[in-house]
Design a protein around this motif. Structure first.
Motif, PDB file in Angstrom:
ATOM      1  N   VAL A   1       0.757  -1.117   0.081  1.00 12.75           N
ATOM      2  CA  VAL A   1      -0.122   0.026  -0.059  1.00 12.75           C
ATOM      3  C   VAL A   1       0.946   1.307   0.050  1.00 12.75           C
ATOM      4  N   ILE A   2       1.226   1.718  -1.125  1.00  9.47           N
ATOM      5  CA  ILE A   2       2.325   2.848  -1.451  1.00  9.47           C
ATOM      6  C   ILE A   2       1.415   4.054  -1.993  1.00  9.47           C
ATOM      7  N   ASN A   3       1.395   4.820  -1.144  1.00  6.71           N
ATOM      8  CA  ASN A   3       0.747   6.390  -1.374  1.00  6.71           C
ATOM      9  C   ASN A   3       1.749   7.411  -1.015  1.00  6.71           C
ATOM     10  N   HIS A   4       2.618   7.796  -1.833  1.00  5.64           N
ATOM     11  CA  HIS A   4       3.679   8.806  -1.364  1.00  5.64           C
ATOM     12  C   HIS A   4       2.898  10.377  -1.133  1.00  5.64           C
ATOM     13  N   GLN A   5       2.020  10.722  -2.169  1.00  6.41           N
ATOM     14  CA  GLN A   5       1.296  11.982  -1.823  1.00  6.41           C
ATOM     15  C   GLN A   5       0.618  11.772  -0.551  1.00  6.41           C
ATOM     16  N   GLY A   6      -0.112  10.861  -0.299  1.00  6.82           N
ATOM     17  CA  GLY A   6      -1.038  10.622   1.194  1.00  6.82           C
ATOM     18  C   GLY A   6       0.059  10.849   2.213  1.00  6.82           C
ATOM     19  N   ALA A   7       1.157  10.078   2.130  1.00  6.02           N
ATOM     20  CA  ALA A   7       1.995   9.824   3.132  1.00  6.02           C
ATOM     21  C   ALA A   7       2.695  11.283   3.628  1.00  6.02           C
ATOM     22  N   ASP A   8       2.966  12.072   2.719  1.00  7.46           N
ATOM     23  CA  ASP A   8       3.479  13.227   2.815  1.00  7.46           C
ATOM     24  C   ASP A   8       2.358  14.404   3.230  1.00  7.46           C
ATOM     25  N   ARG A   9       1.186  14.077   3.051  1.00 12.38           N
ATOM     26  CA  ARG A   9       0.282  15.149   3.609  1.00 12.38           C
ATOM     27  C   ARG A   9       0.003  14.837   5.021  1.00 12.38           C
ATOM     28  N   ALA A  10       0.025  13.297   5.355  1.00 16.55           N
ATOM     29  CA  ALA A  10      -0.044  13.106   6.598  1.00 16.55           C
ATOM     30  C   ALA A  10       1.372  13.604   7.426  1.00 16.55           C
ATOM     31  N   ARG A  11       2.441  13.683   6.762  1.00 16.19           N
ATOM     32  CA  ARG A  11       3.755  14.102   7.413  1.00 16.19           C
ATOM     33  C   ARG A  11       3.603  15.375   7.708  1.00 16.19           C
ATOM     34  N   HIS A  12       3.103  16.330   6.724  1.00 15.37           N
ATOM     35  CA  HIS A  12       2.968  17.684   6.616  1.00 15.37           C
ATOM     36  C   HIS A  12       2.050  18.092   7.730  1.00 15.37           C
ATOM     37  N   ALA A  13       0.851  17.236   8.217  1.00 16.63           N
ATOM     38  CA  ALA A  13      -0.084  17.476   9.129  1.00 16.63           C
ATOM     39  C   ALA A  13       0.387  17.140  10.571  1.00 16.63           C
ATOM     40  N   GLY A  14       1.682  16.500  10.797  1.00 10.92           N
ATOM     41  CA  GLY A  14       2.334  16.396  11.976  1.00 10.92           C
ATOM     42  C   GLY A  14       2.471  14.713  12.227  1.00 10.92           C
ATOM     43  N   MET A  15       1.728  13.938  11.381  1.00  6.10           N
ATOM     44  CA  MET A  15       1.515  12.535  11.745  1.00  6.10           C
ATOM     45  C   MET A  15       2.979  11.549  11.486  1.00  6.10           C
ATOM     46  N   LYS A  16       3.171  10.765  12.189  1.00  7.59           N
ATOM     47  CA  LYS A  16       4.200   9.769  11.961  1.00  7.59           C
ATOM     48  C   LYS A  16       3.563   8.878  10.978  1.00  7.59           C
ATOM     49  N   VAL A  17       4.639   8.266   9.849  1.00  9.19           N
ATOM     50  CA  VAL A  17       4.072   7.444   8.739  1.00  9.19           C
ATOM     51  C   VAL A  17       5.328   6.362   8.595  1.00  9.19           C
ATOM     52  N   VAL A  18       4.404   5.290   8.467  1.00  9.65           N
ATOM     53  CA  VAL A  18       5.214   4.119   8.112  1.00  9.65           C
ATOM     54  C   VAL A  18       4.441   3.468   6.887  1.00  9.65           C
ATOM     55  N   MET A  19       5.321   3.223   5.775  1.00 11.67           N
ATOM     56  CA  MET A  19       4.567   2.646   4.576  1.00 11.67           C
ATOM     57  C   MET A  19       5.415   1.535   3.937  1.00 11.67           C
ATOM     58  N   ASP A  20       4.566   0.592   3.506  1.00 15.77           N
ATOM     59  CA  ASP A  20       4.987  -0.570   2.625  1.00 15.77           C
ATOM     60  C   ASP A  20       5.664  -1.462   3.756  1.00 15.77           C
ATOM     61  N   ARG A  21       4.982  -1.447   5.083  1.00 20.13           N
ATOM     62  CA  ARG A  21       5.709  -2.416   5.975  1.00 20.13           C
ATOM     63  C   ARG A  21       4.330  -3.083   6.869  1.00 20.13           C
ATOM     64  N   CYS A  22       4.548  -4.056   7.704  1.00 20.11           N
ATOM     65  CA  CYS A  22       3.530  -4.848   8.264  1.00 20.11           C
ATOM     66  C   CYS A  22       3.840  -4.782   9.907  1.00 20.11           C
ATOM     67  N   PRO A  23       2.950  -4.512  10.680  1.00 20.25           N
ATOM     68  CA  PRO A  23       3.682  -4.481  12.174  1.00 20.25           C
ATOM     69  C   PRO A  23       3.663  -6.064  12.465  1.00 20.25           C
ATOM     70  N   LYS A  24       2.998  -7.120  11.917  1.00 15.09           N
ATOM     71  CA  LYS A  24       3.175  -8.411  12.289  1.00 15.09           C
ATOM     72  C   LYS A  24       4.627  -8.896  12.225  1.00 15.09           C
ATOM     73  N   MET A  25       5.096  -8.238  11.105  1.00 13.74           N
ATOM     74  CA  MET A  25       6.433  -8.675  10.754  1.00 13.74           C
ATOM     75  C   MET A  25       7.567  -7.922  11.502  1.00 13.74           C
ATOM     76  N   GLU A  26       7.135  -6.564  11.683  1.00 12.72           N
ATOM     77  CA  GLU A  26       7.991  -5.558  12.553  1.00 12.72           C
ATOM     78  C   GLU A  26       8.269  -5.825  13.927  1.00 12.72           C
ATOM     79  N   ILE A  27       7.285  -6.110  14.580  1.00  8.27           N
ATOM     80  CA  ILE A  27       7.168  -6.587  15.997  1.00  8.27           C
ATOM     81  C   ILE A  27       8.266  -7.593  16.480  1.00  8.27           C
ATOM     82  N   PRO A  28       8.209  -8.825  15.813  1.00  6.60           N
ATOM     83  CA  PRO A  28       9.352  -9.803  16.157  1.00  6.60           C
ATOM     84  C   PRO A  28      10.517  -9.484  15.659  1.00  6.60           C
TER      85      PRO A  28
END
Length: 140
Positions: A107-134
């Motif tokens: 799920v890759i949306n660079h423009q959407g991610a940029d909008r979220a970052r500009h709004a002060g959100m932290k953004v993780v893209m093209d990753r899965c928490p089920k893989m990142e936690i372990p």
């Protein structure tokens, strides 16, 4: 565009407590169902979001139609959506001031991610928490 570092992802996973999982599925074979169940096992509260299932119970939580109908504030919006359906949800998350936007693998949306970052959100893209936690929390 900046990719989240391992330390940033670890920080997010340790701070987040309540997650809206957008694109939740009742089908146990679907990745969104597996990830929701896994995150619950890790101690997160995961609220499923899917307009088709709104009002139904999924893994012990009532499914919401959209982010605006969530019963509580969430720390993260985790998107299991086709890329073309993400913009409206990202804009809703920005308007609600949800602190973290997580876009699943593929799920890759660079423009959407940029909008979220500009709004002060932290953004993780093209990753899965089920893989990142372990990988980041349960090492060795």
């Amino acid at each position: 565009m900046t990719e989240a570092s391992d330390s940033q992802i670890l920080d997010i996973l340790q701070q987040v407590r309540t997650i809206a999982l957008v694109g939740a599925s009742e089908e146990t074979s679907r990745p969104s169902h597996e990830v929701m169940h896994y995150l619950q096992q890790q101690g997160y509260r995961v609220i499923p979001v899917n307009p088709r299932l709104a009002g139904q119970l999924l893994l012990g939580e009532t499914v919401c139609a959209d982010l605006e109908s969530l019963p509580v504030a969430v720390d993260m919006a985790d998107l299991f959506l086709a890329v073309q359906r993400t913009d409206a949800v990202i804009d809703q998350a920005i308007a609600m001031k949800i602190p973290v936007l997580w876009l699943q693998i593929g799920v890759i949306n660079h423009q959407g991610a940029d909008r979220a970052r500009h709004a002060g959100m932290k953004v993780v893209m093209d990753r899965c928490p089920k893989m990142e936690i372990p990988r980041l929390i349960h090492r060795g």
